[in-house]
Write a protein that holds these residues in place. Structure first.
Motif, PDB file in Angstrom:
ATOM      1  N   ASP A  46       0.787  -1.228   0.000  1.00 51.22           N
ATOM      2  CA  ASP A  46       0.000   0.000   0.000  1.00 51.22           C
ATOM      3  C   ASP A  46       0.824   1.286   0.000  1.00 51.22           C
ATOM      4  O   ASP A  46       0.259   2.377   0.021  1.00 51.22           O
ATOM      5  N   ALA A  47       2.138   1.175   0.010  1.00 50.98           N
ATOM      6  CA  ALA A  47       2.964   2.380  -0.014  1.00 50.98           C
ATOM      7  C   ALA A  47       2.837   3.089  -1.360  1.00 50.98           C
ATOM      8  O   ALA A  47       2.682   2.454  -2.399  1.00 50.98           O
ATOM      9  N   LYS A  48       2.899   4.427  -1.328  1.00 46.84           N
ATOM     10  CA  LYS A  48       2.862   5.238  -2.529  1.00 46.84           C
ATOM     11  C   LYS A  48       4.276   5.755  -2.801  1.00 46.84           C
ATOM     12  O   LYS A  48       4.856   6.454  -1.968  1.00 46.84           O
ATOM     13  N   TRP A  49       4.813   5.401  -3.965  1.00 44.20           N
ATOM     14  CA  TRP A  49       6.166   5.789  -4.335  1.00 44.20           C
ATOM     15  C   TRP A  49       6.111   6.831  -5.448  1.00 44.20           C
ATOM     16  O   TRP A  49       5.299   6.739  -6.365  1.00 44.20           O
ATOM     17  N   HIS A  50       7.006   7.822  -5.377  1.00 40.25           N
ATOM     18  CA  HIS A  50       7.113   8.774  -6.459  1.00 40.25           C
ATOM     19  C   HIS A  50       8.548   9.259  -6.572  1.00 40.25           C
ATOM     20  O   HIS A  50       9.346   9.134  -5.624  1.00 40.25           O
ATOM     21  N   ALA A  51       8.877   9.763  -7.757  1.00 41.02           N
ATOM     22  CA  ALA A  51      10.215  10.295  -8.007  1.00 41.02           C
ATOM     23  C   ALA A  51      10.161  11.813  -7.951  1.00 41.02           C
ATOM     24  O   ALA A  51       9.286  12.435  -8.556  1.00 41.02           O
ATOM     25  N   ALA A  52      11.096  12.408  -7.209  1.00 50.79           N
ATOM     26  CA  ALA A  52      11.146  13.868  -7.080  1.00 50.79           C
ATOM     27  C   ALA A  52      12.596  14.305  -6.976  1.00 50.79           C
ATOM     28  O   ALA A  52      13.307  13.884  -6.050  1.00 50.79           O
ATOM     29  N   GLY A  53      13.055  15.127  -7.922  1.00 44.94           N
ATOM     30  CA  GLY A  53      14.413  15.660  -7.848  1.00 44.94           C
ATOM     31  C   GLY A  53      15.491  14.610  -7.837  1.00 44.94           C
ATOM     32  O   GLY A  53      16.505  14.764  -7.147  1.00 44.94           O
ATOM     33  N   GLY A  54      15.281  13.517  -8.600  1.00 39.75           N
ATOM     34  CA  GLY A  54      16.275  12.453  -8.653  1.00 39.75           C
ATOM     35  C   GLY A  54      16.233  11.502  -7.476  1.00 39.75           C
ATOM     36  O   GLY A  54      17.150  10.698  -7.301  1.00 39.75           O
ATOM     37  N   VAL A  55      15.171  11.566  -6.672  1.00 45.85           N
ATOM     38  CA  VAL A  55      15.070  10.776  -5.444  1.00 45.85           C
ATOM     39  C   VAL A  55      13.780   9.962  -5.459  1.00 45.85           C
ATOM     40  O   VAL A  55      12.725  10.455  -5.876  1.00 45.85           O
ATOM     41  N   LEU A  56      13.846   8.710  -5.005  1.00 46.73           N
ATOM     42  CA  LEU A  56      12.666   7.882  -4.803  1.00 46.73           C
ATOM     43  C   LEU A  56      12.146   8.102  -3.397  1.00 46.73           C
ATOM     44  O   LEU A  56      12.879   7.927  -2.411  1.00 46.73           O
ATOM     45  N   VAL A  57      10.875   8.469  -3.307  1.00 52.03           N
ATOM     46  CA  VAL A  57      10.291   8.815  -2.018  1.00 52.03           C
ATOM     47  C   VAL A  57       9.008   8.011  -1.800  1.00 52.03           C
ATOM     48  O   VAL A  57       8.093   8.079  -2.613  1.00 52.03           O
TER      49      VAL A  57
END
Length: 387
Positions: A46-57
């Motif tokens: 259920d985790a939501k992953w996204h890419a921001a500024g070269g980082v996986l969050v």
């Protein structure tokens, strides 16, 4: 305050590796994370992953992010940032289904565990105490080679041990709810690749002629350590048969002018002495309207007639490195270390890859497409993957 935020983001982008250096490409490294998207990864849980500024969050509920392509022996390098009480991990050699730390291994990121602290293979091999920086970027390098595992954290070797539970599987990133973790600069170098072309002659390879011989048959020679081909159609295939493998090679298309984009391909799991059979990893460095995300004829790195490359990375007239990983139904292709294809063949199993999912061993072959063919192939190396 806004200016400070912009500066922080700019510094983060400078430190995030979204392209490999020429020396890294030459050494066989590939990027698992492109710094911008989740291409090549599948969220589980259920985790939501996204890419921001070269980082996986990640955020939200607990879960993990699974790399689609499985690997066996490799060096994996990544950076992570977490708080002093952070609790996460990097999964390696894990199955697609089930708990990844049970089907494979979890390389720990958690300093407070009573036994298996950061760098440990949880429930298998305890690591020495690592020097970790809270709320700052830390580097982890994992070497998995057969039964041996070596882990370094911030340049310090914290683990060197052996375990035989799992030989191949997926890489994954763990998120535990309310335990902040970020990842960046995730790259991998496959181990164990050995030449299947000796750089001197065509030993171990054979020419296959088209059913209808062309006016100008393909000419296969060895020049300057490379397999050179002109004219065609035609095909040069391995005498060996391969099912699951990692293969890397350097390829150069040699155009006659700016409008010419030589067309070729690398076939695998083909029929011995069969013409243009098996899966084809396309070679064509042409794209529409100046947009590299709009490939012509599927584009270099595509699985031809199945899935297009998401971007044309290579240029005509320059050597580029292609990495192909085939394991069962899953196939991944990188060009100069950049992932362009991640595809799972969900068709019913059969022997003809044009019509079905071919999982059995076959030849690897190089294509001479037409009378304008002009290409070079060098540094062709491969390692078989365990099933």
């Amino acid at each position: 305050m806004r200016l400070l935020s912009v500066l922080v983001l700019f510094c983060s982008l400078l430190s995030a590796q979204t392209a490999l250096t020429p020396s890294e490409i030459s050494a066989g490294w590939i990027l698992l994370f492109d710094g911008q998207t989740l291409f090549g990864w599948t969220p589980v849980g259920d985790a939501k992953w996204h890419a921001a500024g070269g980082v996986l969050v990640p955020e939200g509920e607990s879960g993990w992010l699974r790399a689609n392509t499985p690997f066996a022996d490799f060096v994996l390098s990544c950076e992570f940032r977490t708080a002093a009480d952070g609790n996460s991990g990097v999964f390696i050699r894990s199955a697609k289904e089930g708990a990844p730390h049970e089907t494979g291994y979890e390389v720990q990121i958690w300093q407070q565990h009573p036994k298996f602290t950061t760098g440990s293979l949880v429930n298998h091999i305890a690591a020495k105490k690592a020097e970790l920086k809270a709320d700052a970027w830390n580097t982890m390098v994992i070497r998995a080679e057969g039964e041996r595992f070596v882990v370094q954290v911030n340049g310090q070797k914290v683990l060197d041990g052996r375990d035989a539970k799992s030989r191949i599987g997926h890489i994954g990133l763990q998120y535990n709810k309310d335990k902040k973790i970020e990842f960046r600069n995730i790259k991998l170098r496959p181990l164990g690749l050995a030449p299947i072309f000796n750089g001197k002659d065509l030993s171990g390879w054979r020419v296959v002629q088209p059913p209808q011989p062309p006016k100008e048959p393909a000419e296969w020679t060895v020049k300057d350590g490379a397999i050179h081909v002109e004219k065609g159609g035609g095909q040069l295939e391995t005498e060996g048969m391969y099912d699951d493998f990692v293969m890397q090679m350097d390829i150069r298309t040699n155009p006659k002018d700016a409008e010419h984009h030589p067309n070729s391909g690398v076939f695998f799991r083909g029929d011995a002495n069969g013409y243009w059979t098996g899966y084809e990893s396309q070679i064509r460095n042409e794209y529409k309207g100046g947009d590299r995300t709009q490939p012509v004829d599927f584009g270099t790195g595509a699985i031809y007639n199945r899935v297009a490359a998401r971007k044309v990375v290579a240029n005509d007239g320059e050597y580029f490195t292609k990495t192909i990983v085939a394991r069962g139904r899953q196939m991944g292709v990188w060009v100069n270390g950049y992932a362009v294809t991640s595809w799972e063949d969900d068709r019913p199993e059969g022997m003809n890859a044009r019509q079905a999912a071919r999982l059995t061993a076959g030849t690897i072959s190089l294509q001479a497409h037409d009378p304008t063919t002009n290409l070079d192939f060098r540094n062709i190396r491969l390692v078989r993957l365990p099933r």
